[in-house]
Design an enzyme around this catalytic site. Structure first.
Site, PDB file in Angstrom:
ATOM      1  CD1 TRP A   8      -0.863   2.322   2.333  1.00 42.06           C
ATOM      2  CD2 TRP A   8      -2.784   1.772   1.331  1.00 42.06           C
ATOM      3  NE1 TRP A   8      -1.738   3.375   2.485  1.00 42.06           N
ATOM      4  CE2 TRP A   8      -2.924   3.061   1.889  1.00 42.06           C
ATOM      5  CE3 TRP A   8      -3.875   1.208   0.648  1.00 42.06           C
ATOM      6  CZ2 TRP A   8      -4.109   3.805   1.790  1.00 42.06           C
ATOM      7  CZ3 TRP A   8      -5.048   1.958   0.551  1.00 42.06           C
ATOM      8  CH2 TRP A   8      -5.152   3.230   1.119  1.00 42.06           C
ATOM      9  CG  MET A   9       1.899   5.335  -2.430  1.00 44.75           C
ATOM     10  SD  MET A   9       2.220   5.557  -4.214  1.00 44.75           S
ATOM     11  CE  MET A   9       3.937   5.189  -4.324  1.00 44.75           C
ATOM     12  CG  ASN A  10      -1.457   6.888   2.841  1.00 43.23           C
ATOM     13  OD1 ASN A  10      -1.068   5.854   3.327  1.00 43.23           O
ATOM     14  ND2 ASN A  10      -1.594   7.968   3.563  1.00 43.23           N
ATOM     15  CG  ASP A  11      -0.601  11.284   2.858  1.00 37.95           C
ATOM     16  OD1 ASP A  11      -1.588  10.692   2.429  1.00 37.95           O
ATOM     17  OD2 ASP A  11      -0.592  11.899   3.930  1.00 37.95           O
ATOM     18  CD  GLN A  55       2.390   8.218   5.872  1.00 38.38           C
ATOM     19  OE1 GLN A  55       1.609   7.899   6.734  1.00 38.38           O
ATOM     20  NE2 GLN A  55       3.679   8.367   6.121  1.00 38.38           N
ATOM     21  CB  SER A  70       2.385  12.671   6.001  1.00 39.69           C
ATOM     22  OG  SER A  70       1.801  11.724   5.161  1.00 39.69           O
ATOM     23  NE  ARG A 109      -3.393  13.734  10.352  1.00 39.40           N
ATOM     24  CZ  ARG A 109      -4.487  13.809  11.110  1.00 39.40           C
ATOM     25  NH1 ARG A 109      -4.395  13.837  12.423  1.00 39.40           N
ATOM     26  NH2 ARG A 109      -5.678  13.893  10.542  1.00 39.40           N
ATOM     27  CD1 TRP A 169      -7.697  10.175   2.340  1.00 42.27           C
ATOM     28  CD2 TRP A 169      -7.368   8.019   2.801  1.00 42.27           C
ATOM     29  NE1 TRP A 169      -6.439  10.057   2.896  1.00 42.27           N
ATOM     30  CE2 TRP A 169      -6.229   8.747   3.186  1.00 42.27           C
ATOM     31  CE3 TRP A 169      -7.382   6.646   2.998  1.00 42.27           C
ATOM     32  CZ2 TRP A 169      -5.110   8.123   3.757  1.00 42.27           C
ATOM     33  CZ3 TRP A 169      -6.272   6.029   3.557  1.00 42.27           C
ATOM     34  CH2 TRP A 169      -5.161   6.776   3.929  1.00 42.27           C
TER      35      TRP A 169
END
Ligand code: FRU
Length: 500
Positions: A42-45, A61, A105, A174, A313
């Site tokens: 998985w990858m996010n930001d 992320q 992040s 954050r 998301w």
């Protein structure tokens, strides 16, 4: 310097071992060509988007062990041209007392002593809220490294909740973005929730990157755009100060801000006395479906370049069954003109273009196919005008990623100036958002589009980049037909390149 540090961390070792064992099983043909996708899992930001020792670094992320969100690590990639990326081993893992539930992040910067500094949010579960959901504490932490291996600072965290202004939530604190101020001090901005539970952006200053002092609020939501503001980034551009944020839980405004968790640009100037942003205008950054968590860097030749997570998301459960999940947008060059943020594919993509095919003055009346105009990894520029301005075509569309019953489309209606992206027939098998439209701000009778298609996505830039629309598609990458349609008579110029 830190070459053996990763072997000290069981979690980082496990992540790197997992990458080494399984990422090679993913054929290049199952990945986007000019967009960064997750090494594995998985990858996010985007995180730490920066230049270090002359190369572009892009962290993200990352949950390597599964294609769904999980305990956050930082994935890592490098590039010489912002277009083609090489995966490096995972950079950091949630392996310390102050980040044991996630390395959230953050950003990166090259230090004068040659080290690279990573600045990130550490997450720990502190208990349960009265409603039974977990309560987390967020603190800001640093790690030093050589571009591959990183060692967390022994006295982390460097910003704790006692450095929050009154009323600010220690649970929602954050995504530090660091940069070097003109006076040689480090600055950072952070996302926060104020006492009214509305987003705000906090500013801090430090002379060494370790001891940080709170400097004040850069901008406040005052309940206007969503709730918490995540992933802030701020910079001067074309005589203005720009703040990019990603607000959670947005309500739509007309046809804008339809993504739930969306993106917002605030443009203005800094108040000399307070250092706060005096807003002059606001706008969505992207009007499409899949776009969140922007981050920018400044190139050596002074361009401000932005990437974002090319995903929404709310549709992350539509993973498509691949061993990787998550892509970044193409890096986009930013500019501010007449109080608006413009974005355009970074010019380095021109080096990746091959096989030019161009047509001028094509009459489109009904359906039209053009020899040589096909492909699933293409850079396509279109100019469309009515054949007769007194009797304009009613609708124009381009269909792509097409074969048999599958296609996606970009359509335009001259009556109300709505541009629409649609993936209803892209192969999605779930009841998720399948189209989005936006009204063109500057339609003058000629529709100008630049369209970047890359296997699992499309990015549409309008005019000179005053609006952009982005969406992902799950369609089999061999479905590569492209065609055009006009209800009425349209005249079209097309220029198409393959991207390699
Ligand atoms: C934004 C975000 C950040 C956080 C990270 C966690 O998408 O929620 O605020 O740091 O994702 O993965």
């Amino acid at each position: 310097m830190c070459d053996s540090s990763y072997t000290d961390s069981v979690k980082l070792y496990a992540a790197r071992r997992h990458e080494a064992l399984f990422s090679n099983n993913i054929p290049a043909s199952d990945r986007p060509v000019v967009h960064l996708s997750s090494h594995i899992g998985w990858m996010n930001d985007p995180n730490g988007f920066s230049i270090y020792k002359g190369r572009y670094h892009l962290f993200y992320q990352y949950h390597p062990f599964d294609s769904v969100w999980g305990p956050m690590h930082w994935g890592h990639a490098v590039s010489n041209d912002l277009i083609h990326w090489e995966h490096l081993p995972a950079a950091i893992a949630p392996d310390e007392r102050y980040d044991s539930d996630g390395c959230f992040s953050g950003s990166a910067i090259e230090l004068d002593d040659g080290r690279q500094l990573l600045f990130y949010t550490g997450l720990t579960k502190t208990g349960l809220k009265p409603d039974g959901t977990p309560e987390f504490h967020q603190v800001q932490c640093i790690a030093y490294g050589d571009g591959v291996n990183y060692k967390k600072y022994e006295d982390n965290p460097v910003i704790d909740s006692d450095q929050l202004p009154e009323g600010a939530s220690p649970q929602d604190f954050r995504d530090p973005k660091i940069w070097m101020g003109e006076d040689g001090d480090f600055r950072c901005v952070l996302g926060s929730l104020d006492a009214e539970r509305s987003g705000q952006i906090l500013q801090y200053r430090s002379s060494d990157g370790i001891s940080w002092e709170y400097e004040g609020v850069l901008a406040s939501n005052h309940g206007r755009f969503g709730v918490m503001w995540e992933c802030p980034d701020t910079f001067a551009l074309d005589g203005k100060q720009v703040l990019l944020v990603s607000p959670q839980d947005m309500l739509p405004v007309g046809n804008d801000f339809m993504s739930g968790n969306g993106t917002l640009a605030l443009i203005g100037h800094l108040d000399d006395e307070t250092g706060a942003l005096v807003e002059e205008s606001t706008q969505p950054i992207d009007y499409g479906i899949d776009f969140y968590a922007t981050q920018t860097l400044e190139t050596a030749d002074g361009r401000r370049v932005m990437v974002a997570w090319m995903q929404n998301w709310d549709t992350t459960f539509v993973g498509g069954g691949r061993p990787w999940f998550g892509q970044m947008t193409l890096p986009r060059e930013l500019s501010v003109r007449d109080g608006r943020l413009y974005q355009w594919p970074v010019r380095e993509i021109e080096e990746a273009r091959r096989n030019r095919v161009a047509y001028e003055g094509v009459l489109v009346q009904g359906l039209c196919e053009l020899d040589g105009v096909r492909g699933r990894c293409v850079d396509l520029s279109l100019t469309v005008r009515p054949q007769d301005a007194r009797d304009p075509y009613r609708e124009f569309y381009i269909r792509f990623a097409q074969r048999g019953r599958y296609h996606s489309s970009i359509s335009f209606r001259t009556g109300d100036h709505f541009l629409k992206i649609k993936r209803k027939h892209s192969g999605l098998r779930r009841a998720v958002v399948k189209d989005r439209k936006c009204r063109l701000l500057s339609y003058d009778g000629i529709l100008r589009l630049r369209i970047i298609i890359d296997r699992y996505s499309v990015e549409v830039f309008v005019g000179e980049g005053e609006q952009a629309m982005t969406m992902t598609i799950p369609t089999d990458p061999s479905f590569d037909e492209i065609n055009f349609y006009a209800a009425g008579k349209a005249i079209m110029d097309v220029e198409k390149y393959d991207l390699v």
